[in-house]
Write a protein that holds these residues in place. Structure first.
Motif, PDB file in Angstrom:
ATOM      1  N   LYS A   1      -4.077   9.477 -10.263  1.00 28.82           N
ATOM      2  CA  LYS A   1      -4.272   8.061 -10.574  1.00 28.82           C
ATOM      3  C   LYS A   1      -4.822   7.313  -9.365  1.00 28.82           C
ATOM      4  O   LYS A   1      -5.673   6.438  -9.501  1.00 28.82           O
ATOM      5  N   LEU A   2      -4.353   7.652  -8.171  1.00 33.71           N
ATOM      6  CA  LEU A   2      -4.888   7.036  -6.956  1.00 33.71           C
ATOM      7  C   LEU A   2      -6.364   7.361  -6.792  1.00 33.71           C
ATOM      8  O   LEU A   2      -7.172   6.486  -6.494  1.00 33.71           O
ATOM      9  N   ALA A   3      -6.713   8.636  -6.997  1.00 33.00           N
ATOM     10  CA  ALA A   3      -8.107   9.054  -6.851  1.00 33.00           C
ATOM     11  C   ALA A   3      -8.990   8.356  -7.890  1.00 33.00           C
ATOM     12  O   ALA A   3     -10.107   7.939  -7.573  1.00 33.00           O
ATOM     13  N   ALA A   4      -8.488   8.209  -9.104  1.00 31.76           N
ATOM     14  CA  ALA A   4      -9.267   7.569 -10.164  1.00 31.76           C
ATOM     15  C   ALA A   4      -9.420   6.064  -9.936  1.00 31.76           C
ATOM     16  O   ALA A   4     -10.385   5.458 -10.412  1.00 31.76           O
ATOM     17  N   SER A   5      -8.491   5.469  -9.178  1.00 34.28           N
ATOM     18  CA  SER A   5      -8.537   4.020  -8.962  1.00 34.28           C
ATOM     19  C   SER A   5      -9.384   3.627  -7.756  1.00 34.28           C
ATOM     20  O   SER A   5      -9.357   2.474  -7.340  1.00 34.28           O
ATOM     21  N   GLY A   6     -10.122   4.564  -7.192  1.00 34.38           N
ATOM     22  CA  GLY A   6     -11.013   4.235  -6.090  1.00 34.38           C
ATOM     23  C   GLY A   6     -10.608   4.845  -4.762  1.00 34.38           C
ATOM     24  O   GLY A   6     -11.323   4.707  -3.783  1.00 34.38           O
ATOM     25  N   MET A   7      -9.473   5.487  -4.709  1.00 31.10           N
ATOM     26  CA  MET A   7      -9.048   6.161  -3.482  1.00 31.10           C
ATOM     27  C   MET A   7      -9.429   7.629  -3.566  1.00 31.10           C
ATOM     28  O   MET A   7      -8.576   8.511  -3.686  1.00 31.10           O
ATOM     29  N   ALA A   8     -10.721   7.889  -3.493  1.00 28.67           N
ATOM     30  CA  ALA A   8     -11.228   9.248  -3.666  1.00 28.67           C
ATOM     31  C   ALA A   8     -10.658  10.210  -2.632  1.00 28.67           C
ATOM     32  O   ALA A   8     -10.509  11.400  -2.902  1.00 28.67           O
ATOM     33  N   TRP A   9     -10.323   9.707  -1.456  1.00 24.77           N
ATOM     34  CA  TRP A   9      -9.756  10.546  -0.399  1.00 24.77           C
ATOM     35  C   TRP A   9      -8.481  11.240  -0.864  1.00 24.77           C
ATOM     36  O   TRP A   9      -8.149  12.318  -0.362  1.00 24.77           O
ATOM     37  N   ALA A  10      -7.769  10.639  -1.798  1.00 25.08           N
ATOM     38  CA  ALA A  10      -6.493  11.207  -2.251  1.00 25.08           C
ATOM     39  C   ALA A  10      -6.680  12.592  -2.861  1.00 25.08           C
ATOM     40  O   ALA A  10      -5.769  13.412  -2.824  1.00 25.08           O
TER      41      ALA A  10
ATOM     42  N   ALA B   1       0.826  -1.209   0.000  1.00 25.32           N
ATOM     43  CA  ALA B   1       0.000   0.000   0.000  1.00 25.32           C
ATOM     44  C   ALA B   1       0.861   1.260   0.000  1.00 25.32           C
ATOM     45  O   ALA B   1       0.570   2.224  -0.715  1.00 25.32           O
ATOM     46  N   GLY B   2       1.919   1.244   0.790  1.00 25.10           N
ATOM     47  CA  GLY B   2       2.811   2.402   0.840  1.00 25.10           C
ATOM     48  C   GLY B   2       3.530   2.621  -0.473  1.00 25.10           C
ATOM     49  O   GLY B   2       3.674   3.756  -0.945  1.00 25.10           O
ATOM     50  N   LEU B   3       3.987   1.541  -1.085  1.00 25.92           N
ATOM     51  CA  LEU B   3       4.680   1.649  -2.371  1.00 25.92           C
ATOM     52  C   LEU B   3       3.753   2.216  -3.437  1.00 25.92           C
ATOM     53  O   LEU B   3       4.162   3.058  -4.249  1.00 25.92           O
ATOM     54  N   MET B   4       2.491   1.797  -3.411  1.00 23.36           N
ATOM     55  CA  MET B   4       1.516   2.311  -4.365  1.00 23.36           C
ATOM     56  C   MET B   4       1.323   3.822  -4.177  1.00 23.36           C
ATOM     57  O   MET B   4       1.262   4.565  -5.149  1.00 23.36           O
ATOM     58  N   LYS B   5       1.250   4.257  -2.929  1.00 18.54           N
ATOM     59  CA  LYS B   5       1.055   5.689  -2.663  1.00 18.54           C
ATOM     60  C   LYS B   5       2.274   6.512  -3.071  1.00 18.54           C
ATOM     61  O   LYS B   5       2.142   7.660  -3.483  1.00 18.54           O
ATOM     62  N   ILE B   6       3.441   5.943  -2.970  1.00 20.84           N
ATOM     63  CA  ILE B   6       4.658   6.664  -3.355  1.00 20.84           C
ATOM     64  C   ILE B   6       4.844   6.671  -4.866  1.00 20.84           C
ATOM     65  O   ILE B   6       5.263   7.667  -5.442  1.00 20.84           O
ATOM     66  N   ALA B   7       4.514   5.556  -5.515  1.00 18.33           N
ATOM     67  CA  ALA B   7       4.825   5.388  -6.935  1.00 18.33           C
ATOM     68  C   ALA B   7       3.802   6.028  -7.874  1.00 18.33           C
ATOM     69  O   ALA B   7       4.153   6.383  -9.000  1.00 18.33           O
ATOM     70  N   GLN B   8       2.550   6.166  -7.443  1.00 16.50           N
ATOM     71  CA  GLN B   8       1.524   6.651  -8.357  1.00 16.50           C
ATOM     72  C   GLN B   8       1.149   8.096  -8.031  1.00 16.50           C
ATOM     73  O   GLN B   8       1.118   8.486  -6.864  1.00 16.50           O
ATOM     74  N   PRO B   9       0.834   8.875  -9.058  1.00 19.87           N
ATOM     75  CA  PRO B   9       0.405  10.253  -8.806  1.00 19.87           C
ATOM     76  C   PRO B   9      -0.971  10.286  -8.136  1.00 19.87           C
ATOM     77  O   PRO B   9      -1.756   9.334  -8.224  1.00 19.87           O
ATOM     78  N   ARG B  10      -1.237  11.394  -7.482  1.00 24.44           N
ATOM     79  CA  ARG B  10      -2.492  11.574  -6.743  1.00 24.44           C
ATOM     80  C   ARG B  10      -3.709  11.341  -7.628  1.00 24.44           C
ATOM     81  O   ARG B  10      -4.675  10.697  -7.215  1.00 24.44           O
TER      82      ARG B  10
END
Length: 124
Positions: free
Chosen positions: A30-39, A19-28
């Motif tokens: 892309k995270l928001a679009a992948s279901g992490m709306a909080w980002a 989970a941490g690697l995903m948050k570091i490696a992907q832009p905000r």
């Protein structure tokens, strides 16, 4: 119980490291679009910091005990990850993302169990 705590800590370490690697490696975005709306509500730096804390916590669950260097840090890493999950549950609840709260609880409970075991009856 020692083996059980090792297994729980290992599974938690894998989950938090990924989970941490995903948050570091992907832009905000892309995270928001992948279901992490909080980002979308957090700055890119804050998201990267959360990812770094998760990675450090994951390493802290395994390395201190495996290397026999300050093994009490395992319990403190578990406490830190429990705080991260409690904070995440609060963020999701405030944003009315109720489907994400059970995931936080599923990660919170074993982190508390590891902290209890490593501070208490099954310390190194």
């Amino acid at each position: 119980m020692n083996i059980t705590l090792w297994i729980i800590a290992s599974v938690l370490a894998i989950a938090f490291f990924a989970a941490g690697l995903m948050k570091i490696a992907q832009p905000r975005e892309k995270l928001a679009a992948s279901g992490m709306a909080w980002a979308g509500d957090f700055s890119p730096g804050a998201i990267k910091a959360i990812g770094a804390v998760e990675i450090l916590g994951a390493l802290g669950l395994i390395l201190p005990a495996a290397l026999n260097v300050a093994p009490v840090l395992v319990a403190w890493a578990a406490v830190g990850l429990a705080v991260v999950m409690l904070s995440a549950a609060v963020v999701h609840a405030r944003r009315k993302e109720n489907q994400a709260v059970p995931v936080n609880v599923v990660l919170l409970v074993p982190a508390v169990l590891v902290a209890w075991g490593r501070f208490g009856p099954h310390s190194f």
